[in-house]
Write an enzyme that holds these catalytic residues in place. Structure first.
Site, PDB file in Angstrom:
ATOM      1  N   GLY A   1       0.816  -1.209   0.000  1.00 59.68           N
ATOM      2  CA  GLY A   1       0.000   0.000   0.000  1.00 59.68           C
ATOM      3  C   GLY A   1       0.851   1.260   0.000  1.00 59.68           C
ATOM      4  O   GLY A   1       0.544   2.234  -0.702  1.00 59.68           O
ATOM      5  N   ASP A   2       1.935   1.247   0.761  1.00 61.08           N
ATOM      6  CA  ASP A   2       2.854   2.396   0.787  1.00 61.08           C
ATOM      7  C   ASP A   2       3.532   2.570  -0.567  1.00 61.08           C
ATOM      8  O   ASP A   2       3.761   3.700  -1.025  1.00 61.08           O
ATOM      9  CB  ASP A   2       3.908   2.202   1.868  1.00 61.08           C
ATOM     10  CG  ASP A   2       3.296   1.979   3.241  1.00 61.08           C
ATOM     11  OD1 ASP A   2       2.193   2.507   3.495  1.00 61.08           O
ATOM     12  OD2 ASP A   2       3.910   1.269   4.052  1.00 61.08           O
TER      13      ASP A   2
END
Length: 300
Positions: free
Chosen positions: A252-253
């Protein structure tokens, strides 16, 4: 330049242990140590993508010094305010045999009002050179839930777009600052909406509610099911390639880093989502958290 805020960084340690059980004794054969916290992961991936990145936040003790040095080693500029105590360490135990992940997360140092003011002074100095602001992760003890909102509003006053990736009250308050993009995962979106979301239709409806608060893009990551990008005029659903996954932590990052890079490059919506998804997929091929290669990103 991308400014990635890392208010609650962590030294991340991942141990790979087969048949892990509480109460056992394990000698580690495979482990990974990295400069962590969502903002640090974003900074690392954006730097790999070729962007100029500066990371702002707090550090404490030897762990904090190591973390800052590690970010600088990979080419990320840093401006950290020193706090008392010790930067937190997070441990993740991955059991591939059982398909489980066990997380042990420390709290980290308390941030005083004086330290918060020192951060805001640095933030104000960096903001005029910032092309995209990324506010991601949790807040350390001592800081109010509306702190990201404050940063986003300061950025907006200079025309700087902001990406917000957080949860709970920090997400609710941050949305009030009208960031350019909000990137919850499905669980965070459901928590914000206050209900379970059955199917893509209800997810799109929940995203549209966030758009109504003045946000331009709402992107919901859904793991193996891909991601939804919802704007005022369209909905895009991107699906990742089928891969043999090594590690999903930090995907996600990595997506957020891809979005930040795409905004700097002026990409259209579809290419922006493609780049972000490619970064998230590339991250799954490494043991390290928040790690991609240009070759895999280009391929995906």
């Amino acid at each position: 330049m991308i400014t990635s805020v890392v208010l609650s960084p962590a030294v991340d340690k991942i141990y790979y242990i087969e048949n892990f059980r509480a109460g056992g004794l394990y000698r580690i054969k495979s482990g990974v140590k990295s400069a962590g916290g969502k903002g640090a992961n974003v900074a690392r991936v954006a730097s790999i993508l070729g962007e100029r990145v500066i990371s702002l936040g707090f550090k404490a003790g030897q762990a904090g010094d190591w973390l800052e040095a590690e970010l600088r080693r990979i080419g990320v500029d840093t401006r950290f305010v020193s706090a008392e105590g010790e930067t937190r360490t997070n441990i993740n135990i991955i059991d591939r045999f059982a398909g489980t992940e066990t997380e042990i997360l420390e709290e980290g140092p308390w941030i005083s009002g004086q330290q918060e003011e020192a951060f805001l002074e640095i933030f104000g100095q960096v903001l005029p050179q910032t092309e995209v602001l990324v506010c991601s992760g949790g807040l350390p003890r001592g800081m109010s839930a509306d702190f990201y909102k404050k940063l986003i509003e300061m950025a907006a006053s200079l025309g700087v777009p902001a990406i917000l990736d957080t949860s709970n009250e920090m997400l609710t308050e941050g949305i009030k600052g009208k960031p350019c993009m909000v990137k919850p995962n499905r669980r965070e979106l459901e928590r914000y909406a206050g209900r379970k979301l059955a199917g893509l239709g209800e997810m799109v409806e929940a995203c549209a509610g966030i758009l109504g608060a003045g946000v331009k893009y709402v992107v919901t990551s859904m793991g193996a099911d891909g991601a939804l990008m919802v704007t005022e005029n369209r909905v895009l659903h991107a699906k990742p390639p089928r891969l043999e996954v090594v590690n999903t932590i930090g995907s996600g990052d990595s997506m957020v880093a891809g979005f930040a890079s795409a905004i700097v490059k002026g990409m259209n919506d579809e290419d922006m989502l493609r780049l972000a998804m490619a970064c998230g997929a590339a991250n799954t091929q490494f043991k390290e958290v928040g790690m991609v290669s240009l070759e895999l990103v280009d391929k995906f």
